[in-house]
Scaffold this active site. Structure first.
Site, PDB file in Angstrom:
ATOM      1  N   ARG A  98       7.759  -7.387  -7.794  1.00  0.00           N
ATOM      2  CA  ARG A  98       7.430  -5.934  -7.066  1.00  0.00           C
ATOM      3  C   ARG A  98       7.754  -6.820  -5.126  1.00  0.00           C
ATOM      4  O   ARG A  98       7.033  -7.663  -4.963  1.00  0.00           O
ATOM      5  CB  ARG A  98       5.868  -6.210  -7.042  1.00  0.00           C
ATOM      6  CG  ARG A  98       5.743  -5.288  -5.547  1.00  0.00           C
ATOM      7  CD  ARG A  98       4.090  -4.304  -6.603  1.00  0.00           C
ATOM      8  NE  ARG A  98       4.204  -2.965  -7.234  1.00  0.00           N
ATOM      9  CZ  ARG A  98       3.548  -2.424  -7.020  1.00  0.00           C
ATOM     10  NH1 ARG A  98       2.084  -2.710  -7.185  1.00  0.00           N
ATOM     11  NH2 ARG A  98       4.110  -1.526  -8.290  1.00  0.00           N
ATOM     12  N   HIS A 125      10.830   2.419  -8.236  1.00  0.00           N
ATOM     13  CA  HIS A 125       9.583   2.558  -9.356  1.00  0.00           C
ATOM     14  C   HIS A 125      10.312   2.812 -10.383  1.00  0.00           C
ATOM     15  O   HIS A 125       9.861   3.578 -10.435  1.00  0.00           O
ATOM     16  CB  HIS A 125       8.944   2.497  -8.384  1.00  0.00           C
ATOM     17  CG  HIS A 125       7.678   1.647  -8.723  1.00  0.00           C
ATOM     18  ND1 HIS A 125       7.044   1.228  -9.643  1.00  0.00           N
ATOM     19  CD2 HIS A 125       6.881   2.733  -8.487  1.00  0.00           C
ATOM     20  CE1 HIS A 125       6.107   0.644  -9.929  1.00  0.00           C
ATOM     21  NE2 HIS A 125       5.644   1.580  -9.435  1.00  0.00           N
ATOM     22  N   GLN A 128       8.148   2.917 -12.818  1.00  0.00           N
ATOM     23  CA  GLN A 128       6.802   4.288 -12.888  1.00  0.00           C
ATOM     24  C   GLN A 128       7.561   5.360 -13.386  1.00  0.00           C
ATOM     25  O   GLN A 128       7.345   6.545 -14.230  1.00  0.00           O
ATOM     26  CB  GLN A 128       6.687   4.609 -11.055  1.00  0.00           C
ATOM     27  CG  GLN A 128       6.149   5.389 -10.640  1.00  0.00           C
ATOM     28  CD  GLN A 128       4.891   4.853 -11.907  1.00  0.00           C
ATOM     29  OE1 GLN A 128       4.010   4.359 -11.673  1.00  0.00           O
ATOM     30  NE2 GLN A 128       3.630   6.223 -12.444  1.00  0.00           N
ATOM     31  N   ASP A 219       3.531  11.780  -4.311  1.00  0.00           N
ATOM     32  CA  ASP A 219       2.454  10.027  -3.750  1.00  0.00           C
ATOM     33  C   ASP A 219       2.130   9.974  -2.553  1.00  0.00           C
ATOM     34  O   ASP A 219       1.949  10.650  -1.774  1.00  0.00           O
ATOM     35  CB  ASP A 219       4.007   9.568  -4.390  1.00  0.00           C
ATOM     36  CG  ASP A 219       4.165   7.898  -4.077  1.00  0.00           C
ATOM     37  OD1 ASP A 219       2.923   7.630  -4.192  1.00  0.00           O
ATOM     38  OD2 ASP A 219       5.209   7.124  -3.906  1.00  0.00           O
ATOM     39  N   CYS A 259       1.448   8.504  -8.973  1.00  0.00           N
ATOM     40  CA  CYS A 259       1.585   6.776  -9.847  1.00  0.00           C
ATOM     41  C   CYS A 259      -0.107   6.658  -9.400  1.00  0.00           C
ATOM     42  O   CYS A 259       0.116   5.816  -9.946  1.00  0.00           O
ATOM     43  CB  CYS A 259       2.499   6.699  -8.863  1.00  0.00           C
ATOM     44  SG  CYS A 259       2.779   7.138  -7.182  1.00  0.00           S
ATOM     45  N   ARG A 287       1.695   3.703 -18.785  1.00  0.00           N
ATOM     46  CA  ARG A 287       2.500   2.673 -18.281  1.00  0.00           C
ATOM     47  C   ARG A 287       2.820   1.726 -19.319  1.00  0.00           C
ATOM     48  O   ARG A 287       3.161   0.665 -19.025  1.00  0.00           O
ATOM     49  CB  ARG A 287       1.625   1.950 -16.659  1.00  0.00           C
ATOM     50  CG  ARG A 287       2.292   3.203 -15.241  1.00  0.00           C
ATOM     51  CD  ARG A 287       3.408   2.823 -14.926  1.00  0.00           C
ATOM     52  NE  ARG A 287       3.949   1.734 -14.673  1.00  0.00           N
ATOM     53  CZ  ARG A 287       3.755   1.266 -13.525  1.00  0.00           C
ATOM     54  NH1 ARG A 287       3.046   1.947 -12.836  1.00  0.00           N
ATOM     55  NH2 ARG A 287       4.166  -0.037 -13.609  1.00  0.00           N
TER      56      ARG A 287
END
Ligand code: CP
Ligand code: NVA
Length: 300
Positions: A98, A125, A128, A219, A259, A287
């Site tokens: 990340r 991402h 996700q 988001d 998310c 996830r």
């Protein structure tokens, strides 16, 4: 070497990822395909879900995760990415990163001898996005749907456009000008969409975007790294909030995705986040199942 740097990298694997994630979720937990394998997880930014899903997922697959805060690595003192990637490849079977800059993850992958997984950058991402597609399919039992993304056309939106195009889902992004998704990603997604028949639109009108939608996605308005622009962003994006009035314009069976983490009364209201149409907690759980399928694809 196969990596997952962009959602596009899984173009030929998306259906098998979705299928295997479902098998993992349904409890085929005796499978330990990553026994004796290790995953380094490098974090330059905060994380709850990504860290936990990869860490727990790796244990469940029989392997060992290593949490590495970038600031504790020599990377944080200036060791170059090339040397870090070469050295790490000698210890582990995969690296999840990340990072602030997407380019840094690409650079890491150039010198890595093991698969690299993008756990979020400023641009994408992907882990996700595949979870989101999985969650939609789980709830709706089809992907022949219309999804509307509201707000900031950010990293999450970029990967979602690519993933949705791959599975033939229509996506409308409603955002103010200068908050559009990345133009190169949009072009790539359009290319994929031409093959699968999905229709991708970027518009600014919220009502038009939501009318008849099967999935409403939002988001945060201030992503990690955007903190200095906070007041400008809250002002620019205020008409794009997912609230009950807006949800009433969508299909009556529409589901709401986010998310997470969420900021109540900015991009979404409490009433919607925890309301009957919200699928966000299943989405968060998923996830885990999807990350397991991704790790097994790349490291199994
Ligand atoms: N959605 C997501 O990636 O959450 P975290 O930032 O908590 O990992
Ligand atoms: N767009 C958000 C997603 C967090 C999971 C961010 O980059 O901070």
């Amino acid at each position: 070497m196969t990596h997952l740097l962009s959602a596009l990298d899984a173009q030929n694997n998306v259906w098998s990822i979705l299928k295997e994630a479902k098998e993992f979720k349904e409890g085929n937990s005796s499978k330990k395909p990553l026994k004796n394998k290790s995953l380094a997880m490098v974090f330059e930014k905060a994380s709850t879900r990504t860290r936990m899903s990869f860490e727990v997922g790796m244990y469940q697959l029989g392997g060992q995760p290593l949490y590495l805060s970038a600031s504790d690595l020599q990377l944080g003192r200036g060791e170059i990415i090339e040397d870090t990637a070469r050295a790490m490849s000698r210890y582990v079977d995969g690296v999840m990163i990340r990072a602030h800059k997407h380019e840094d993850v690409l650079q890491f992958a150039r010198y890595s001898d093991v698969p690299v997984i993008n756990g979020l950058t400023n641009l994408e991402h992907p882990c996700q996005a595949f979870t989101d597609i999985f969650t939609i399919n789980e709830r709706k039992n089809t992907l022949d749907l219309q999804m509307t993304f509201l707000g900031d056309g950010n990293n999450v939106c970029n990967s979602l456009l690519l993933a949705a195009a791959m599975v033939g889902m229509d996506v409308t992004v409603a955002c103010p000008s200068s908050y559009e998704p990345d133009s190169i990603i949009l072009k790539d997604a359009q290319k994929v969409a031409r093959k699968t028949g999905s229709v991708l639109k970027i518009i600014s009108d919220v009502q038009d975007a939501v009318a008849g939608a099967d999935v409403i996605y939002t988001d945060v308005w201030v992503s990690m790294g955007d903190e200095l622009e906070e007041s400008q962003r809250l002002n620019d994006l205020r008409d794009y909030q997912v609230n009950q009035d807006l949800l009433n314009l969508a299909h009556p069976d529409a589901i709401v995705l986010h998310c997470l983490p969420a900021v109540r009364d900015q991009e979404i209201t409490e009433e919607v986040l925890n309301g009957p149409q919200s699928a966000v907690w299943d989405q968060a759980e998923n996830r885990l199942h999807v990350q397991k399928a991704i790790m097994n694809w790349l490291m199994g």
